[in-house]
Design a protein around this motif. Structure first.
Motif, PDB file in Angstrom:
ATOM      1  N   GLU A   3       0.850  -1.193   0.000  1.00  0.00           N
ATOM      2  CA  GLU A   3       0.000   0.000   0.000  1.00  0.00           C
ATOM      3  C   GLU A   3       0.885   1.243   0.000  1.00  0.00           C
ATOM      4  O   GLU A   3       1.971   1.250   0.588  1.00  0.00           O
ATOM      5  CB  GLU A   3      -0.901   0.012   1.233  1.00  0.00           C
ATOM      6  CG  GLU A   3      -1.917  -1.109   1.282  1.00  0.00           C
ATOM      7  CD  GLU A   3      -3.186  -0.774   0.495  1.00  0.00           C
ATOM      8  OE1 GLU A   3      -3.307   0.378   0.033  1.00  0.00           O
ATOM      9  OE2 GLU A   3      -4.042  -1.670   0.342  1.00  0.00           O
TER      10      GLU A   3
ATOM     11  N   LYS B 236      -3.982   9.697   2.104  1.00  0.00           N
ATOM     12  CA  LYS B 236      -5.072   9.270   1.216  1.00  0.00           C
ATOM     13  C   LYS B 236      -6.343   8.987   2.005  1.00  0.00           C
ATOM     14  O   LYS B 236      -7.311   8.427   1.479  1.00  0.00           O
ATOM     15  CB  LYS B 236      -4.650   8.031   0.428  1.00  0.00           C
ATOM     16  CG  LYS B 236      -3.409   8.241  -0.430  1.00  0.00           C
ATOM     17  CD  LYS B 236      -3.048   6.975  -1.188  1.00  0.00           C
ATOM     18  CE  LYS B 236      -1.728   7.140  -1.935  1.00  0.00           C
ATOM     19  NZ  LYS B 236      -1.805   8.182  -2.967  1.00  0.00           N
TER      20      LYS B 236
ATOM     21  N   LYS C 208      -6.814   6.822   4.232  1.00  0.00           N
ATOM     22  CA  LYS C 208      -7.029   5.398   4.483  1.00  0.00           C
ATOM     23  C   LYS C 208      -6.580   5.077   5.898  1.00  0.00           C
ATOM     24  O   LYS C 208      -5.566   5.583   6.375  1.00  0.00           O
ATOM     25  CB  LYS C 208      -6.266   4.544   3.457  1.00  0.00           C
ATOM     26  CG  LYS C 208      -6.792   4.679   2.040  1.00  0.00           C
ATOM     27  CD  LYS C 208      -6.174   3.652   1.114  1.00  0.00           C
ATOM     28  CE  LYS C 208      -6.633   2.252   1.416  1.00  0.00           C
ATOM     29  NZ  LYS C 208      -6.168   1.266   0.413  1.00  0.00           N
ATOM     30  N   ARG C 209      -7.357   4.229   6.566  1.00  0.00           N
ATOM     31  CA  ARG C 209      -7.073   3.839   7.939  1.00  0.00           C
ATOM     32  C   ARG C 209      -6.520   2.412   7.960  1.00  0.00           C
ATOM     33  O   ARG C 209      -7.038   1.532   7.288  1.00  0.00           O
ATOM     34  CB  ARG C 209      -8.345   3.916   8.780  1.00  0.00           C
ATOM     35  CG  ARG C 209      -8.960   5.303   8.833  1.00  0.00           C
ATOM     36  CD  ARG C 209     -10.381   5.256   9.380  1.00  0.00           C
ATOM     37  NE  ARG C 209     -10.405   4.725  10.725  1.00  0.00           N
ATOM     38  CZ  ARG C 209     -10.252   5.458  11.827  1.00  0.00           C
ATOM     39  NH1 ARG C 209     -10.071   6.763  11.711  1.00  0.00           N
ATOM     40  NH2 ARG C 209     -10.291   4.915  13.029  1.00  0.00           N
ATOM     41  N   TYR C 210      -5.480   2.205   8.772  1.00  0.00           N
ATOM     42  CA  TYR C 210      -4.856   0.888   8.869  1.00  0.00           C
ATOM     43  C   TYR C 210      -4.775   0.466  10.335  1.00  0.00           C
ATOM     44  O   TYR C 210      -4.307   1.218  11.195  1.00  0.00           O
ATOM     45  CB  TYR C 210      -3.443   0.915   8.276  1.00  0.00           C
ATOM     46  CG  TYR C 210      -3.405   1.217   6.800  1.00  0.00           C
ATOM     47  CD1 TYR C 210      -3.461   0.197   5.866  1.00  0.00           C
ATOM     48  CD2 TYR C 210      -3.317   2.537   6.348  1.00  0.00           C
ATOM     49  CE1 TYR C 210      -3.417   0.475   4.494  1.00  0.00           C
ATOM     50  CE2 TYR C 210      -3.280   2.821   4.990  1.00  0.00           C
ATOM     51  CZ  TYR C 210      -3.339   1.789   4.069  1.00  0.00           C
ATOM     52  OH  TYR C 210      -3.304   2.068   2.724  1.00  0.00           O
TER      53      TYR C 210
END
Length: 537
Positions: A205, A226, A228-230
């Motif tokens: 990613e 971006k 986006k959560r991880y």
């Protein structure tokens, strides 16, 4: 009720399994990709993701390896024919040190493989007795006398294990597969291995970390640019010297080794070959200058070189001028690196484990950049395999084990300076006055020099496989001398040993000639590498 109990047990087992089911490796450099590939290869059932920045360049150095890289490659099933061409690779059989003992010392080698002590009278002491009988014997003779691989290094030839079945150049001491290491482009290697990682089911990613949220367990969530959560059960911090997770978010203290290893800067560049066939060598060359030392690493298509120094003694601009003067050219692109030398107090804290520069770094001498990566990974894999839940106790054991390995290797690197007699600049004069720590020095002497204070022939030598024997011999730090022999043997006249030891000296000289004759029959390093690269197309 039995069904309820079974249901509870099943849920418990699932929660335990889930603890290490999802792993995110933060950072896409050599350490990050090696970590991700190793974990995916060993644990194919786990979800392994690399989260890398598109805007932060990797360090890109660490182009020289040690023999231990072969053990890691065996563990994860990698082979040189797969990556040599992809990574601009060449082969390495030794490390050469020049001007570390004193200016104009002629240099010496620390070859790989094991020393030959067959038919010896006193193990590796045989060479020291030769030195006593013939004081003009150069220190370069030590490696030539004991290591069959040095005959290949001197002739710039190579010998595979298959060829050695016929030639018989000490196959029990020298193994191409086990002992020959590599030079390769670190960026190319990381990119190549990343593709392999994706081929076996790994996920890559892209994104820059903007927010890191903590929890009682460590890192809870990472949010990128971006949006986006991880989340993950385990985060591997491979963000380089920034150490964004371990040092940044968790604020784990960092133990600096600057008192022992003050070098903290480097200028790096690439050199084109003028005559590749002659210039490509099977070793990393290290040359001491006024304020540090220069590495020279011959890859297949070009050389990597850099000047390691301390800004305590020289400014960045003056260091660059010194480097350019050494290279004899001013037409190259140079990149400045700032190094953080030392190790975090703990490298596995809560649900974060740091690997590579994020954990710590010993300055580049002895090609240790990737060494700690695969050494720490092997230890990490073991505890993850053995235990579905990694307790605080197990993490403490892991941290202690890694710290012991790291510290001992750092002291080994420091010995290259501690044994120097140079005093021509403030940099080298301070090395003469530096306090390396009484406790650690005593431990290092005890473990490395094998009780050299005991008056016994058996103890007057350094351990065969520590590397310290080659460094000490090359820098005239000898565990046996004429006066020690007189003291230990109670003989005032050492001529009584001449007949006995001269016979052994003749045997050693004959052995060196035999090795040299066999090495001359081997293919040149250049031709062997050329075939490897052609086969890899």
């Amino acid at each position: 009720r039995l069904e309820e109990v079974n249901c509870v047990n099943a849920n418990l087992l699932w929660s335990i399994y889930k603890v290490m089911k999802n792993i995110i490796v933060v950072g896409g450099g050599s350490a990050g990709v090696m970590s991700a590939y190793t974990l995916k290869k060993v644990f194919p059932e786990k979800n392994i993701t690399i989260l890398e920045s598109e805007n932060v360049p990797t360090v890109g150095v660490g182009e020289s390896t040690l023999g231990g890289i072969n053990q890691w490659m065996s563990m994860v099933d990698l082979h040189e024919e797969d990556f040599m061409k992809e990574c601009n690779g060449s082969l390495k059989m030794s490390i050469r040190f020049e001007n570390f003992y004193q200016k104009g010392d002629g240099g010496f080698h620390y070859p790989f493989g094991r020393p030959d002590t067959s038919d010896s009278i006193a193990n590796l002491n045989d060479w020291y007795f030769k030195k006593i009988l013939y004081p003009d014997t150069p220190v370069t003779d030590y490696a030539l006398t004991h290591y069959p691989m040095m005959s290949l290094v001197n002739n710039n030839t190579i010998l595979t294990d298959e060829m050695n079945k016929t030639l018989q150049l000490c196959p029990e001491l020298y193994s191409y597969k086990k002992d020959v290491a590599y030079h390769f482009d670190a960026v190319m290697f990381a990119n190549w291995l990343k593709k392999r990682f994706e081929d076996i089911g790994g996920i890559v990613e892209k994104g820059d970390i903007k927010i890191v949220k903590e929890s009682d367990n460590g890192i809870d969530t990472i949010v990128t640019d971006k949006l986006k959560r991880y989340t993950a059960d385990l985060f591997i911090d491979c963000t380089g010297w920034k150490s964004l997770l371990l040092g940044g978010t968790l604020k784990e203290p960092f133990d600096s080794y600057a008192d022992m290893l003050p070098n903290n800067k480097a200028w790096a560049t690439h050199l084109p070959y003028t005559n590749k066939e002659k210039e490509i060598k099977p070793y990393t060359n290290c040359t001491a200058l006024d304020n540090g030392w220069v590495w020279n690493i011959p890859l297949w298509s070009r050389m990597g070189t850099g000047y390691v120094y301390s800004d305590k003694y020289v400014s960045d601009d003056d260091a660059l001028d010194e480097f350019k003067k050494y290279l004899g050219r001013d037409d190259l692109e140079y990149r400045k690196l700032t190094m953080r030398v030392g190790l975090h107090k703990r490298i596995f804290v809560k649900n974060v484990c740091a690997i590579g520069l994020s954990a710590g770094f010993i300055e580049p001498l002895e090609s240790n950049g990737l060494l700690s990566v695969h050494e720490f990974l092997v230890r990490l894999v073991k505890i993850l395999r053995d235990r579905p839940v990694v307790s605080t106790f197990v993490k403490d054991q892991f941290n202690a084990n890694c710290k012991k390995f790291f510290r001992e290797f750092a002291e080994f690197v420091a010995s290259h300076y501690a044994l120097s007699i140079r005093d021509d600049t403030e940099y080298w004069r301070d090395i003469q006055k530096r306090d390396y720590g009484v406790e650690s020095s005593i431990k290092r002497l005890d473990s490395t020099f094998q009780k050299i204070n005991e008056w016994s022939f058996d103890n007057f030598h350094y351990p065969n496989l520590s590397g310290m024997n080659c460094i000490a011999a090359g820098m005239n730090f000898h565990p046996t001398d004429e006066h020690t022999l007189k003291y230990g043997t109670r003989e005032s006249d050492l001529n009584i040993f001449s007949d006995k030891w001269n016979k052994r000296v003749i045997q050693l000289e004959r052995r060196k000639k035999e090795w040299d004759t066999k090495a001359k029959k081997c293919p040149s390093l250049y031709r062997h590498l050329k075939k490897l690269h052609i086969r890899s197309i």
